[in-house]
Design an enzyme around this catalytic site. Structure first.
Site, PDB file in Angstrom:
ATOM      1  N   ARG A  13      25.634  39.098  32.944  1.00 43.99           N
ATOM      2  CA  ARG A  13      26.773  38.285  33.347  1.00 43.99           C
ATOM      3  C   ARG A  13      26.350  36.861  33.703  1.00 43.99           C
ATOM      4  NH1 ARG A  13      30.684  42.440  35.385  1.00 43.99           N
ATOM      5  NH2 ARG A  13      32.581  41.342  35.881  1.00 43.99           N
ATOM      6  N   LYS A  17      36.595  45.758  28.898  1.00 44.50           N
ATOM      7  CA  LYS A  17      35.238  46.256  28.635  1.00 44.50           C
ATOM      8  C   LYS A  17      35.105  47.745  28.936  1.00 44.50           C
ATOM      9  CE  LYS A  17      33.330  43.319  31.552  1.00 44.50           C
ATOM     10  NZ  LYS A  17      34.391  42.437  32.027  1.00 44.50           N
ATOM     11  N   ARG A  43      46.292  47.280  37.104  1.00 45.67           N
ATOM     12  CA  ARG A  43      45.245  48.276  36.855  1.00 45.67           C
ATOM     13  C   ARG A  43      45.186  49.292  37.995  1.00 45.67           C
ATOM     14  NH1 ARG A  43      39.441  46.223  34.956  1.00 45.67           N
ATOM     15  NH2 ARG A  43      39.214  45.261  37.004  1.00 45.67           N
ATOM     16  N   ARG A  73      37.406  35.530  40.560  1.00 45.57           N
ATOM     17  CA  ARG A  73      36.517  36.168  39.578  1.00 45.57           C
ATOM     18  C   ARG A  73      36.575  35.438  38.244  1.00 45.57           C
ATOM     19  NH1 ARG A  73      38.916  41.832  40.214  1.00 45.57           N
ATOM     20  NH2 ARG A  73      37.774  42.425  38.347  1.00 45.57           N
ATOM     21  N   ARG A 102      41.666  48.996  42.793  1.00 49.45           N
ATOM     22  CA  ARG A 102      40.399  48.463  43.302  1.00 49.45           C
ATOM     23  C   ARG A 102      40.674  47.366  44.324  1.00 49.45           C
ATOM     24  NH1 ARG A 102      36.857  47.081  38.063  1.00 49.45           N
ATOM     25  NH2 ARG A 102      36.451  45.212  39.293  1.00 49.45           N
TER      26      ARG A 102
HETATM   27  P1  ADP Z   1      35.389  43.317  36.024  1.00 47.17           P
HETATM   28  O1  ADP Z   1      34.740  43.208  34.688  1.00 47.17           O
HETATM   29  O2  ADP Z   1      36.810  43.746  35.962  1.00 47.17           O
HETATM   30  O3  ADP Z   1      35.189  42.091  36.877  1.00 47.17           O
HETATM   31  P2  ADP Z   1      33.292  45.119  36.955  1.00 47.17           P
HETATM   32  O4  ADP Z   1      33.573  46.506  37.369  1.00 47.17           O
HETATM   33  O5  ADP Z   1      32.496  44.898  35.734  1.00 47.17           O
HETATM   34  O6  ADP Z   1      34.721  44.467  36.855  1.00 47.17           O
HETATM   35  O7  ADP Z   1      32.582  44.336  38.147  1.00 47.17           O
HETATM   36  C1  ADP Z   1      33.082  44.331  39.458  1.00 47.17           C
HETATM   37  C2  ADP Z   1      32.236  43.418  40.343  1.00 47.17           C
HETATM   38  O8  ADP Z   1      30.884  43.929  40.429  1.00 47.17           O
HETATM   39  C3  ADP Z   1      32.060  41.984  39.834  1.00 47.17           C
HETATM   40  O9  ADP Z   1      33.128  41.145  40.237  1.00 47.17           O
HETATM   41  C4  ADP Z   1      30.723  41.578  40.502  1.00 47.17           C
HETATM   42  O10 ADP Z   1      30.899  41.215  41.842  1.00 47.17           O
HETATM   43  C5  ADP Z   1      29.927  42.873  40.476  1.00 47.17           C
HETATM   44  N1  ADP Z   1      29.087  42.917  39.246  1.00 47.17           N
HETATM   45  C6  ADP Z   1      29.278  43.726  38.175  1.00 47.17           C
HETATM   46  N2  ADP Z   1      28.353  43.486  37.218  1.00 47.17           N
HETATM   47  C7  ADP Z   1      27.567  42.470  37.698  1.00 47.17           C
HETATM   48  C8  ADP Z   1      26.460  41.743  37.204  1.00 47.17           C
HETATM   49  N3  ADP Z   1      25.939  41.977  35.987  1.00 47.17           N
HETATM   50  N4  ADP Z   1      25.900  40.782  37.984  1.00 47.17           N
HETATM   51  C9  ADP Z   1      26.390  40.529  39.198  1.00 47.17           C
HETATM   52  N5  ADP Z   1      27.446  41.153  39.728  1.00 47.17           N
HETATM   53  C10 ADP Z   1      28.036  42.128  39.002  1.00 47.17           C
END
Ligand code: ADP
Ligand code: ZN
Length: 215
Positions: free
Chosen positions: A88, A13, A127, A171, A160
């Site tokens: 999400r 993404k 990553r 996750r 990360r």
């Molecule tokens: P990835 O898509 O690789 O999991 P992100 O950077 O999008 O990584 O998200 C990292 C973390 O941030 C997620 O695992 C979650 O804990 C939190 N997060 C991100 N976006 C949301 C969301 N829309 N709702 C709840 N938690 C979120």
């Protein structure tokens, strides 16, 4: 252009959003990035977010929704936006559905980036990113020119904290429970575009642009 990028963690993404941002000249809004900045600055929100993120859990809907609402009414969103990592959960999608007409916007498409779990794990453990300019790398598919250093700033690349195999597996579980139902949600409302994410970055971006133009 108002887009949502949907897909498992590690589906790309963020990578494709950066390209689409350049192409369409609209901001890239990543809730994960917003949380990571808050964590880095040790704000109250950051401390709260970290308590979920380090366990591979999602941050609470009300907190996340509020952040997105604040961001979407900023002036740079007038021409559109690319949402990466939001919504999400079903409650987040419903929140967005209610918010958009209030702020005079509507979605054009939701892009589902399809990828297998094995590929997700392979990508995520490889990553890396630059702590200074935030450029993303992958030790297999997008290697830095010099081992372990950013191409632009020569900074040592970092991983990360939530990109360990153990946390990625958690996750993924959260993804299947909370986020995957959104595929049906957006398919039913006619927004869905499905893209094969297991291709080279350029090809995926091209597929996304073609799919959007076909629309
Ligand atoms: P990835 O898509 O690789 O999991 P992100 O950077 O999008 O990584 O998200 C990292 C973390 O941030 C997620 O695992 C979650 O804990 C939190 N997060 C991100 N976006 C949301 C969301 N829309 N709702 C709840 N938690 C979120
Ligand atoms: Zn850099």
């Amino acid at each position: 252009m108002h887009l949502v990028l949907l897909g498992a963690p590690g589906s790309g993404k963020g990578t494709y959003a950066v390209e689409l941002k350049e192409y369409y000249g609209i901001p890239h809004i990543s809730t994960g990035e917003i949380f990571r900045k808050e964590i880095a600055s040790k704000s109250e929100l950051g401390i709260l977010a970290n308590s979920y993120i380090e366990k591979g859990q999602l941050c609470p809907d009300d907190v996340t929704n509020e952040i997105v609402k604040k961001r979407l009414i900023e002036p740079d969103c007038v021409k559109g936006f690319i949402l990466d990592g939001f919504p999400r959960t079903i409650p987040q999608a419903k929140f967005l559905d209610e918010l958009l007409p209030i702020i005079g916007k509507r979605l054009e498409a939701v892009i589902d980036l399809e990828i297998t779990d094995d590929e997700v794990i392979r990508r995520i453990v490889n990553r890396r990113s630059c702590p200074k300019c935030r450029e993303g790398y992958n030790l297999i598919t997008k290697k830095p020119l010099k081992d372990g250093l950013c191409d632009h700033c020569n900074e040592p690349l970092v991983q990360r904290d939530d990109d360990t195999e153990e946390t990625v597996k958690k996750r993924l579980k959260v993804y299947y429970n909370e986020t995957e139902p959104l595929i049906k949600y957006y398919t039913d409302s006619g927004f869905m575009l499905k893209i094969n994410s297991e291709q080279p970055i350029d090809k995926v971006v091209k597929d996304i642009v073609i799919a959007l133009e076909d629309r």
